[in-house]
Design an enzyme around this catalytic site. Structure first.
Site, PDB file in Angstrom:
ATOM      1  N   LYS A  49      22.754  66.451  28.502  1.00 37.55           N
ATOM      2  CA  LYS A  49      22.868  67.900  28.643  1.00 37.55           C
ATOM      3  C   LYS A  49      21.487  68.510  28.891  1.00 37.55           C
ATOM      4  CE  LYS A  49      23.496  70.894  25.066  1.00 37.55           C
ATOM      5  NZ  LYS A  49      22.693  72.093  25.313  1.00 37.55           N
ATOM      6  N   ASP A  75      23.872  73.202  30.834  1.00 40.22           N
ATOM      7  CA  ASP A  75      24.319  74.149  29.798  1.00 40.22           C
ATOM      8  C   ASP A  75      23.470  75.416  29.856  1.00 40.22           C
ATOM      9  OD1 ASP A  75      25.340  75.248  27.437  1.00 40.22           O
ATOM     10  OD2 ASP A  75      24.050  74.041  26.140  1.00 40.22           O
ATOM     11  N   LYS A  77      25.059  78.499  30.199  1.00 42.13           N
ATOM     12  CA  LYS A  77      25.913  79.550  29.617  1.00 42.13           C
ATOM     13  C   LYS A  77      25.795  80.880  30.370  1.00 42.13           C
ATOM     14  CE  LYS A  77      25.502  77.737  24.878  1.00 42.13           C
ATOM     15  NZ  LYS A  77      24.367  76.795  24.986  1.00 42.13           N
ATOM     16  N   HIS A  79      26.351  84.432  31.783  1.00 37.95           N
ATOM     17  CA  HIS A  79      27.044  85.611  31.250  1.00 37.95           C
ATOM     18  C   HIS A  79      26.450  86.820  31.952  1.00 37.95           C
ATOM     19  CE1 HIS A  79      28.566  87.792  27.348  1.00 37.95           C
ATOM     20  NE2 HIS A  79      29.058  88.303  28.459  1.00 37.95           N
ATOM     21  N   ASP A  80      27.103  87.267  33.035  1.00 34.48           N
ATOM     22  CA  ASP A  80      26.555  88.363  33.845  1.00 34.48           C
ATOM     23  C   ASP A  80      27.716  88.972  34.617  1.00 34.48           C
ATOM     24  OD1 ASP A  80      24.750  89.956  35.449  1.00 34.48           O
ATOM     25  OD2 ASP A  80      23.197  88.468  35.051  1.00 34.48           O
ATOM     26  N   ILE A  81      27.441  89.860  35.551  1.00 38.99           N
ATOM     27  CA  ILE A  81      28.543  90.449  36.327  1.00 38.99           C
ATOM     28  C   ILE A  81      29.149  89.359  37.226  1.00 38.99           C
ATOM     29  CG2 ILE A  81      27.628  92.807  36.229  1.00 38.99           C
ATOM     30  CD1 ILE A  81      26.590  92.380  39.099  1.00 38.99           C
ATOM     31  N   PRO A  82      30.422  89.523  37.613  1.00 40.41           N
ATOM     32  CA  PRO A  82      31.123  88.460  38.341  1.00 40.41           C
ATOM     33  C   PRO A  82      30.378  87.935  39.568  1.00 40.41           C
ATOM     34  CG  PRO A  82      32.676  90.158  37.679  1.00 40.41           C
ATOM     35  CD  PRO A  82      31.322  90.652  37.297  1.00 40.41           C
ATOM     36  N   ASN A  83      29.828  88.832  40.377  1.00 34.69           N
ATOM     37  CA  ASN A  83      29.158  88.417  41.604  1.00 34.69           C
ATOM     38  C   ASN A  83      27.952  87.515  41.308  1.00 34.69           C
ATOM     39  OD1 ASN A  83      28.873  88.686  44.495  1.00 34.69           O
ATOM     40  ND2 ASN A  83      26.978  89.799  44.025  1.00 34.69           N
ATOM     41  N   THR A  84      27.188  87.886  40.295  1.00 34.22           N
ATOM     42  CA  THR A  84      25.991  87.110  39.937  1.00 34.22           C
ATOM     43  C   THR A  84      26.384  85.744  39.375  1.00 34.22           C
ATOM     44  OG1 THR A  84      24.839  89.158  39.465  1.00 34.22           O
ATOM     45  CG2 THR A  84      23.901  87.171  38.503  1.00 34.22           C
ATOM     46  N   THR A 134      28.519  77.722  17.938  1.00 34.56           N
ATOM     47  CA  THR A 134      28.728  76.978  16.691  1.00 34.56           C
ATOM     48  C   THR A 134      27.734  77.362  15.592  1.00 34.56           C
ATOM     49  OG1 THR A 134      27.541  75.205  17.820  1.00 34.56           O
ATOM     50  CG2 THR A 134      29.899  74.948  17.605  1.00 34.56           C
TER      51      THR A 134
HETATM   52  O1  C5P Z   1      20.603  69.686  17.891  1.00 30.98           O
HETATM   53  P1  C5P Z   1      22.056  70.016  17.973  1.00 30.98           P
HETATM   54  O2  C5P Z   1      22.960  68.791  17.833  1.00 30.98           O
HETATM   55  O3  C5P Z   1      22.465  71.137  17.048  1.00 30.98           O
HETATM   56  O4  C5P Z   1      22.234  70.521  19.484  1.00 30.98           O
HETATM   57  C1  C5P Z   1      23.393  71.127  19.946  1.00 30.98           C
HETATM   58  C2  C5P Z   1      23.202  71.500  21.377  1.00 30.98           C
HETATM   59  O5  C5P Z   1      24.407  72.111  21.828  1.00 30.98           O
HETATM   60  C3  C5P Z   1      22.087  72.515  21.635  1.00 30.98           C
HETATM   61  O6  C5P Z   1      21.488  72.147  22.878  1.00 30.98           O
HETATM   62  C4  C5P Z   1      22.782  73.845  21.774  1.00 30.98           C
HETATM   63  O7  C5P Z   1      22.162  74.720  22.692  1.00 30.98           O
HETATM   64  C5  C5P Z   1      24.151  73.422  22.315  1.00 30.98           C
HETATM   65  N1  C5P Z   1      25.256  74.323  22.056  1.00 30.98           N
HETATM   66  C6  C5P Z   1      25.638  74.750  20.786  1.00 30.98           C
HETATM   67  N2  C5P Z   1      26.683  75.620  20.625  1.00 30.98           N
HETATM   68  C7  C5P Z   1      27.372  76.059  21.669  1.00 30.98           C
HETATM   69  C8  C5P Z   1      27.006  75.596  22.960  1.00 30.98           C
HETATM   70  C9  C5P Z   1      25.945  74.717  23.105  1.00 30.98           C
HETATM   71  O8  C5P Z   1      25.054  74.326  19.798  1.00 30.98           O
HETATM   72  N3  C5P Z   1      28.411  76.847  21.508  1.00 30.98           N
END
Ligand code: C5P
Length: 247
Positions: A49, A75, A77, A79-84, A134
């Site tokens: 990742k 990864d 993530k 998160h912006d307006i649809p076009n972007t 998380t």
């Molecule tokens: O070190 P650790 O096992 O906590 O790493 C988890 C990885 O998963 C990090 O790179 C973090 O950015 C990513 N992540 C997360 N929670 C999310 C999405 C991604 O912890 N919801």
């Protein structure tokens, strides 16, 4: 990519869990350290990742380089307006990544734009939506103006993601069961927040051990610090495989 195909046939369970369903987070600011870890762990068949930290250090050329050798989950993530977001998803796909993600909280129009952006792409990565990070609990979620429990919000955002045609969601291991049994659409689950028994949680709150993910029927696991900060990362992955009963 075999891990992907196996998960998609809907049987990613204890007996056929494969090494590619374990994804190691390359959370480094030094591309050299990331390359070194990939070199060490590639023979084990895991995925990798690339998150914000490494992306900002190595940029698209590093992602392309890694994606030529191993399955890469980008990864960022979005998160912006649809076009972007649609434009960003296209650019990410052109790097050859295996998987990428957007925030489900971006809403229906944004999620659909992300999905549609991949339609005419030669290479179509798996498209996931992040539900609730998380690292968050109910109280922290309430502080952002979202009432209810993290579980309720995960279900709501997973349903929205399924409706918009996404392939799966990012959620905590504690919510795999909710997504698999309360959301139609056969969504894949990818779960960070994995801590082998006895490991430090760090900033993660909604966590579980790798075997718990298998029992719950999860598809992909992301593990960062328990591997990247281990004295012997190869051994740390082998220990996780053992807990997942991969031999
Ligand atoms: O070190 P650790 O096992 O906590 O790493 C988890 C990885 O998963 C990090 O790179 C973090 O950015 C990513 N992540 C997360 N929670 C999310 C999405 C991604 O912890 N919801």
């Amino acid at each position: 990519m075999t891990a992907n195909n196996e998960a998609r046939t809907g049987s990613a369970r204890e007996k056929d869990f494969s090494p590619g369903q374990l994804i190691i987070a390359l959370d480094y600011s030094d591309p050299g350290q990331a390359r070194e870890l990939v070199e060490k762990l590639n023979p084990l068949g895991v995925g990798f990742k690339v998150g914000l930290e490494l992306f900002l250090a190595g940029g698209p050329p590093l992602v392309k380089e890694l994606a030529r050798r191993s399955p890469v989950f980008l990864d960022l993530k979005f998160h912006d307006i649809p076009n972007t977001v649609a434009a960003a998803v296209k650019s990410a796909a052109s790097l050859g990544v295996w998987m990428l993600n957007v925030h489900a909280a971006g809403g229906k129009k944004m999620l659909k734009a992300a999905r549609e952006a991949l339609q005419d792409q030669k290479h179509k990565p798996i498209l996931l939506a992040v539900t609730v990070l998380t690292s968050m609990d109910d109280q922290e979620m309430a502080e952002t103006g979202c009432p209810g429990t993290t579980g309720e919000r995960v279900i709501r955002l997973a349903r929205l993601s399924a409706e918009c045609g996404l392939d799966g969601v990012v959620c905590s291991p504690l919510e795999i069961d909710l997504v698999k049994n309360h959301v139609s659409g056969n969504l894949l689950t990818l779960t960070p927040g994995i801590r082998p028994a006895g490991e430090n949680a760090g900033d993660q709150v909604r966590i579980a051990t790798p075997d718990r993910v298998i029992e719950a029927g999860g598809d992909y696991l992301v593990v960062g610090r328990p591997v990247t900060r281990a004295p012997d990362p190869y051994k740390a992955v082998q220990n996780i495989f053992a807990a997942m009963q991969i031999v």
